[in-house]
Enzyme design. Structure first.
Site, mmCIF file in Angstrom:
data_model
loop_
_atom_site.group_PDB
_atom_site.id
_atom_site.type_symbol
_atom_site.label_atom_id
_atom_site.label_comp_id
_atom_site.label_asym_id
_atom_site.label_seq_id
_atom_site.Cartn_x
_atom_site.Cartn_y
_atom_site.Cartn_z
ATOM 1 N N LEU A 1 39.027 37.952 36.405
ATOM 2 C CA LEU A 1 37.892 37.219 36.957
ATOM 3 C C LEU A 1 38.290 36.621 38.298
ATOM 4 O O LEU A 1 39.224 35.825 38.368
ATOM 5 C CB LEU A 1 37.450 36.107 36.010
ATOM 6 C CG LEU A 1 37.069 36.522 34.582
ATOM 7 C CD1 LEU A 1 36.709 35.292 33.754
ATOM 8 C CD2 LEU A 1 35.908 37.510 34.589
ATOM 9 N N GLU A 2 37.600 37.027 39.350
ATOM 10 C CA GLU A 2 37.802 36.464 40.684
ATOM 11 C C GLU A 2 36.607 35.567 40.969
ATOM 12 O O GLU A 2 35.521 36.050 41.273
ATOM 13 C CB GLU A 2 37.932 37.576 41.723
ATOM 14 C CG GLU A 2 39.090 38.537 41.479
ATOM 15 C CD GLU A 2 40.457 37.878 41.582
ATOM 16 O OE1 GLU A 2 40.531 36.707 42.026
ATOM 17 O OE2 GLU A 2 41.440 38.521 41.206
ATOM 18 N N LEU A 3 36.792 34.264 40.848
ATOM 19 C CA LEU A 3 35.682 33.322 40.887
ATOM 20 C C LEU A 3 35.717 32.507 42.173
ATOM 21 O O LEU A 3 35.866 33.071 43.239
ATOM 22 C CB LEU A 3 35.722 32.461 39.621
ATOM 23 C CG LEU A 3 35.782 33.296 38.317
ATOM 24 C CD1 LEU A 3 35.901 32.404 37.095
ATOM 25 C CD2 LEU A 3 34.602 34.239 38.199
#
Length: 475
Positions: free
Chosen positions: A217-219
């Site tokens: 997850l690249e948030l």
């Protein structure tokens, strides 16, 4: 460009199965991976003008130079980096077994996992789709990509580009909105990458959980710039301006707010205003300034300023006198704006801004500034400005972020050997370069036993020399 119809949700599972079956039948070897990357590089390079036109149309306007820097340059550099290092990345890595297991040997073998699902966002719609795709292809996987519905022309560009480069059973693209995205997240991928907001990231992780799909997850989050008292303000302002107003602030690692020593707060504000005038003139026809992606995002940003004014917070709008507000809204041109000393309860400090609003806050001690950063969730990026190595080390030791650029902004993203990823609410896992290759690989540990091994002796009855040997090994 005629926009293609959305992918039927009912087709998703069959497409993933087709990709998985083809991968299982013939897992990509070095020659195929290299050939795929070369074809992608050459096709993408040849279609940069079409990419630029699609992105500009989706945004209403975005600087072609920013497209070249953030989309074309980054993507091509990632492909070249993978091509240069692919053979070394694929090579088994030696691992020690320790003297207790002598004379055995061990290695770690990077093995492809299968089908990688990629959910990419709208803010950098090509870079953030193709960079992870490059890593997944380099690692020997097949890919199913779902780009953002908010950039439909760019998503169509990606679909057509990838269809020309890859067979349909090696890379596929699904087009559609939130419902399709939710169904896509629930497919039994061998790995799933999502880039986007923390709120949607939670939903993606929940959808992937029943299949125990590994996720990256690249948030985002509220990335601070911390200007120490020793750092020159003019240089800090110039570099913060780039980190804030590139792509009109629609950048996951963009500067979200600035902390500056109290005595120089007003001077920093003046330096930032000078930067804006030098970069964008009077903002009457800003060709180098990107528009907000859609009306919903524009309204969200406007609500932050309404909230700040209602709280009595000073809002500095250098290009807005009221007469142009309606015209700007019609073309989604949101001028750069400073918000001075908002409280923690202000909406602009409660949410990731993801736009051209910059809160400027002051502190009276470095400890106070660090404490303020630590009151918020760990950010995706942190930007300390100081020429004092001890001060920088103190900031790095007492905070934690996904990545750091010292005395500048954004640039750690483009360093291929640095892992890119967040921590906690700002993300899980990391990509780019070898880190991306490893993320989409199973790093398979393999232990090789010799014809003769001491472990052959370690069996009941545990008496005499065997008893003594085990007690020695357990010390």
């Amino acid at each position: 460009m005629d926009i293609l119809a959305d992918t039927p949700i009912a087709d998703l599972a069959a497409t993933r199965e087709r990709l998985r079956t083809a991968w299982q039948a013939r897992k990509p070897d070095y020659a195929q991976r290299r050939a795929d990357l070369i074809r992608l590089r050459d096709a993408f390079r040849a279609h940069i003008p079409q990419m630029d036109a699609a992105i500009r149309a989706d945004f209403g306007h975005r600087s072609s130079h920013e497209n070249l820097l953030s989309e074309a340059m980054i993507t091509l550099a990632e492909i070249e980096h993978a091509l240069s290092h692919l053979r070394a990345w694929m090579r088994p890595r030696r691992a020690a077994v320790g003297w207790r297991f002598w004379p055995a040997r061990a290695q770690i073998r990077p093995e492809p996992v299968g089908v990688v699902g990629i959910l990419s966002p709208w803010n950098y719609p090509v870079n953030l789709a193709l960079v992870p795709l490059v890593s997944a292809i380099a690692a020997g996987n097949h890919v199913y990509l779902k780009p953002s519905e908010h950039t439909p022309r760019t998503s169509q560009f990606l679909r057509e580009l990838l269809a020309d480069v890859f067979p349909e059973d090696r890379v596929a693209v699904a087009l559609g909105g939130p419902e399709l995205g939710a169904a896509f997240s629930a497919l039994p991928f061998d790995h799933l990458l999502f880039t986007g907001s923390t709120a949607v990231g939670r939903k993606v992780m929940a959808a992937a959980a029943p299949n125990l799909t590994p996720v990256t997850l690249e948030l985002g989050g509220k990335a601070p710039a911390l200007v120490c008292a020793d750092y020159p303000l003019d240089q800090a302002a110039a570099r913060i301006a780039t980190g804030k107003w590139f792509n009109a602030g629609q950048t996951c690692i963009g500067v979200d707010y600035v902390l500056v020593d109290h005595a120089r707060r007003d001077a920093l504000v003046e330096a930032l205003l000078a930067q804006l005038k030098a970069r964008y003139g009077d903002m009457t026809a800003p060709q180098d300034y990107t528009r907000i992606i859609n009306a919903s995002q524009y309204a969200r940003l406007a609500s932050y300023l309404d909230d700040a004014r209602a709280r009595g917070v000073q809002v500095v709008e250098p290009f807005e006198d009221g007469s142009t507000r309606e015209a700007n809204a019609a073309q989604r041109l949101f001028p750069p704006t400073l918000v001075i000393e908002p409280g923690d309860d202000a909406q602009v400090m409660q949410h990731e801004i993801f736009g051209p609003i910059l809160p400027v806050l002051s502190y009276r001690s470095l400890d106070e500034a660090i404490a303020r950063i630590n009151r918020l969730d760990r950010p995706l990026a942190l930007y300390p400005f100081s020429r004092d190595a001890a001060q920088v080390d103190k900031i790095l030791a007492q905070t934690l972020a996904g990545g750091v650029t010292v005395n500048d902004t954004l640039l750690h993203f483009g360093a291929h050997d640095l892992p890119f990823g967040g921590i906690g609410p700002s993300g899980i896992g990391a990509i780019h370069g070898r880190n991306g290759f490893d993320a989409f690989s199973k790093l398979l540990p393999v232990f090789y036993q010799r014809p003769w091994a001491g472990s052959d002796l370690l069996k009941p009855p545990y008496k005499g020399k065997i008893d003594a040997m085990i007690r020695f090994l357990a010390k």
